[in-house]
Motif scaffolding. Structure first.
Motif, PDB file in Angstrom:
ATOM      1  N   ALA A  17      -4.664  -1.853  -7.837  1.00  0.00           N
ATOM      2  CA  ALA A  17      -3.807  -1.939  -6.651  1.00  0.00           C
ATOM      3  C   ALA A  17      -2.489  -1.199  -6.878  1.00  0.00           C
ATOM      4  O   ALA A  17      -2.019  -0.462  -6.004  1.00  0.00           O
ATOM      5  N   LYS A  18      -1.900  -1.374  -8.049  1.00  0.00           N
ATOM      6  CA  LYS A  18      -0.659  -0.661  -8.363  1.00  0.00           C
ATOM      7  C   LYS A  18      -0.890   0.847  -8.333  1.00  0.00           C
ATOM      8  O   LYS A  18      -0.060   1.597  -7.799  1.00  0.00           O
ATOM      9  N   VAL A  20      -3.181   2.493  -6.680  1.00  0.00           N
ATOM     10  CA  VAL A  20      -3.401   2.917  -5.293  1.00  0.00           C
ATOM     11  C   VAL A  20      -2.073   3.063  -4.570  1.00  0.00           C
ATOM     12  O   VAL A  20      -1.852   4.033  -3.841  1.00  0.00           O
ATOM     13  N   TYR A  21      -1.175   2.112  -4.773  1.00  0.00           N
ATOM     14  CA  TYR A  21       0.137   2.197  -4.130  1.00  0.00           C
ATOM     15  C   TYR A  21       0.914   3.416  -4.622  1.00  0.00           C
ATOM     16  O   TYR A  21       1.552   4.118  -3.834  1.00  0.00           O
ATOM     17  N   SER A  24      -0.696   6.508  -3.112  1.00  0.00           N
ATOM     18  CA  SER A  24      -0.455   6.638  -1.673  1.00  0.00           C
ATOM     19  C   SER A  24       0.912   7.245  -1.361  1.00  0.00           C
ATOM     20  O   SER A  24       1.097   7.812  -0.286  1.00  0.00           O
ATOM     21  N   GLU A  25       1.841   7.157  -2.310  1.00  0.00           N
ATOM     22  CA  GLU A  25       3.157   7.762  -2.108  1.00  0.00           C
ATOM     23  C   GLU A  25       3.075   9.287  -2.014  1.00  0.00           C
ATOM     24  O   GLU A  25       3.972   9.922  -1.483  1.00  0.00           O
ATOM     25  N   THR A  36      -3.722   5.866   4.477  1.00  0.00           N
ATOM     26  CA  THR A  36      -2.819   5.255   3.491  1.00  0.00           C
ATOM     27  C   THR A  36      -2.787   3.746   3.655  1.00  0.00           C
ATOM     28  O   THR A  36      -2.932   2.990   2.694  1.00  0.00           O
ATOM     29  N   SER A  37      -2.613   3.305   4.866  1.00  0.00           N
ATOM     30  CA  SER A  37      -2.593   1.878   5.150  1.00  0.00           C
ATOM     31  C   SER A  37      -3.931   1.223   4.791  1.00  0.00           C
ATOM     32  O   SER A  37      -3.968   0.136   4.208  1.00  0.00           O
ATOM     33  N   LYS A  40      -4.539   0.874   0.957  1.00  0.00           N
ATOM     34  CA  LYS A  40      -3.709  -0.202   0.413  1.00  0.00           C
ATOM     35  C   LYS A  40      -4.321  -1.564   0.721  1.00  0.00           C
ATOM     36  O   LYS A  40      -4.383  -2.443  -0.144  1.00  0.00           O
ATOM     37  N   ARG A  41      -4.761  -1.735   1.958  1.00  0.00           N
ATOM     38  CA  ARG A  41      -5.374  -3.016   2.350  1.00  0.00           C
ATOM     39  C   ARG A  41      -6.643  -3.283   1.545  1.00  0.00           C
ATOM     40  O   ARG A  41      -6.888  -4.419   1.119  1.00  0.00           O
ATOM     41  N   VAL A  44      -5.676  -4.323  -2.060  1.00  0.00           N
ATOM     42  CA  VAL A  44      -5.137  -5.684  -2.078  1.00  0.00           C
ATOM     43  C   VAL A  44      -6.249  -6.702  -1.812  1.00  0.00           C
ATOM     44  O   VAL A  44      -6.267  -7.789  -2.403  1.00  0.00           O
TER      45      VAL A  44
END
Length: 81
Positions: A17-18, A20-21, A24-25, A36-37, A40-41, A44
């Motif tokens: 998850a980290k 991916v975040y 996504s930046e 992107t959204s 992230k979903r 998570v």
């Protein structure tokens, strides 16, 4: 019940998850509410289902949540392609 914080799969899902975040930046701003959204979903959802399942009363329930987590991982993989 399982202590999800001691599960290797949960630790790996947190790392994912980290990542991916962070990844996504680097995506274009016009994708902020698109892929992107969604990625992230999905990321998570993987870790959340592991944690939620660990809090259930039976191993059968836990396995069900692990299956949902696996489904979210397939979803994430597809989105990243």
């Amino acid at each position: 019940m399982h202590d999800y914080k001691n599960l290797k799969v949960w630790e790996k899902a947190i790392e994912l998850a980290k990542s991916v975040y962070e990844f996504s930046e680097h995506l274009p701003n016009n994708e902020k509410f698109g892929i992107t959204s969604q990625i992230k979903r999905s990321a998570v959802s993987i870790v959340s289902n592991i944690a939620e399942g660990a809090g259930r009363n039976t191993d059968k329930q836990f396995v069900n949540f692990l299956n949902m987590s696996q489904g979210s991982s397939f979803e994430l993989e597809t989105q990243l392609f």
